[in-house]
Design a protein around this motif. Sequence first.
Motif, PDB file in Angstrom:
ATOM      1  N   LEU A  49      99.003  72.884  30.142  1.00  0.00           N
ATOM      2  CA  LEU A  49      99.384  74.174  30.289  1.00  0.00           C
ATOM      3  C   LEU A  49     100.628  73.524  30.287  1.00  0.00           C
ATOM      4  CD1 LEU A  49      99.356  76.496  31.667  1.00  0.00           C
ATOM      5  CD2 LEU A  49      99.435  74.840  34.890  1.00  0.00           C
ATOM      6  N   THR A  50     100.898  72.190  30.510  1.00  0.00           N
ATOM      7  CA  THR A  50     102.587  72.146  30.941  1.00  0.00           C
ATOM      8  C   THR A  50     102.862  70.681  30.027  1.00  0.00           C
ATOM      9  OG1 THR A  50     104.689  72.695  31.745  1.00  0.00           O
ATOM     10  CG2 THR A  50     102.940  71.641  33.258  1.00  0.00           C
ATOM     11  N   ARG A  51     103.984  70.110  29.615  1.00  0.00           N
ATOM     12  CA  ARG A  51     104.444  68.797  30.209  1.00  0.00           C
ATOM     13  C   ARG A  51     105.189  68.467  30.727  1.00  0.00           C
ATOM     14  NH1 ARG A  51     101.210  66.801  25.046  1.00  0.00           N
ATOM     15  NH2 ARG A  51     100.675  68.933  24.300  1.00  0.00           N
ATOM     16  N   VAL A  89     106.589  69.590  40.947  1.00  0.00           N
ATOM     17  CA  VAL A  89     106.161  69.812  39.645  1.00  0.00           C
ATOM     18  C   VAL A  89     105.031  71.059  39.081  1.00  0.00           C
ATOM     19  CG1 VAL A  89     107.384  70.043  37.230  1.00  0.00           C
ATOM     20  CG2 VAL A  89     108.764  69.056  39.227  1.00  0.00           C
ATOM     21  N   ALA A  90     103.997  69.736  39.188  1.00  0.00           N
ATOM     22  CA  ALA A  90     102.400  70.733  37.759  1.00  0.00           C
ATOM     23  C   ALA A  90     102.292  71.392  38.864  1.00  0.00           C
ATOM     24  CB  ALA A  90     101.762  69.574  37.721  1.00  0.00           C
ATOM     25  N   ALA A  95      99.103  74.395  38.044  1.00  0.00           N
ATOM     26  CA  ALA A  95      97.833  73.617  37.361  1.00  0.00           C
ATOM     27  C   ALA A  95      96.929  72.906  38.355  1.00  0.00           C
ATOM     28  CB  ALA A  95      98.648  72.186  37.186  1.00  0.00           C
ATOM     29  N   GLU A  96      95.167  72.849  37.608  1.00  0.00           N
ATOM     30  CA  GLU A  96      94.395  72.293  38.070  1.00  0.00           C
ATOM     31  C   GLU A  96      94.118  71.054  38.170  1.00  0.00           C
ATOM     32  OE1 GLU A  96      91.537  75.606  37.108  1.00  0.00           O
ATOM     33  OE2 GLU A  96      92.498  76.659  37.346  1.00  0.00           O
ATOM     34  N   ALA A  97      94.918  70.830  37.520  1.00  0.00           N
ATOM     35  CA  ALA A  97      94.928  68.810  38.107  1.00  0.00           C
ATOM     36  C   ALA A  97      95.782  68.470  36.767  1.00  0.00           C
ATOM     37  CB  ALA A  97      93.345  68.873  36.192  1.00  0.00           C
TER      38      ALA A  97
END
Length: 198
Positions: A49-51, A89-90, A95-97
């Motif tokens: 999803l993102t880094r 941030v996540a 984010a779900e994980a």
Amino acid sequence: MLAPERTALILLAAGRSLRFTHADKLAEPFLDKPLAYHLVTALENIPFLTRIAVVSCTSLDFAARGYRVEENPDPMLGQARSLNHGVAVAREAGAEAVLVALADMPRVTATHVYRMFDAANGADTNVASSDGVQPRPPALFGANLFDDLLALEGDEGARDLIRRGHHVVTSPAELVDVDTREDLEELRKLYGLPTDGK
């Protein structure tokens, strides 16, 4: 089922490298690229999803490699501070994980990370890596553990949480982390590339 597309990759790259004679350890050459870019390259095709790269005092340009770069404002407070910041941030990103990885582990593979997703259990996921003896990062945590991760303090990171989770065993060679200059020299000896040198 937990999927990479709903997971934030958190790359912890803010260590003080005190055992590495205060050099920019992550930028040290190994196999003709900076040490930290090995894990970055290994995981670049996983559709996260993102880094997020949590950094401190490194010359490496993680933004150019597709990461949202977050400066750890308090690296002296230990690894947990970097983890807290990355998880916050996540969570903001939806984010779900989170998959937590260390930038000084150059031999982790995408295959191993996908095996961790295979062992996931939705929002309650607590999956770590193991050499068959000692659990360690990379580690995958579902959203139900975000509050636990945000409450961590000190330099132990998520060690106790990892011990209580499910462990996906892989080769000890894959889970090598580089803490000292001697660790890096041992890795260089395995490959014997003259360009890795002095």
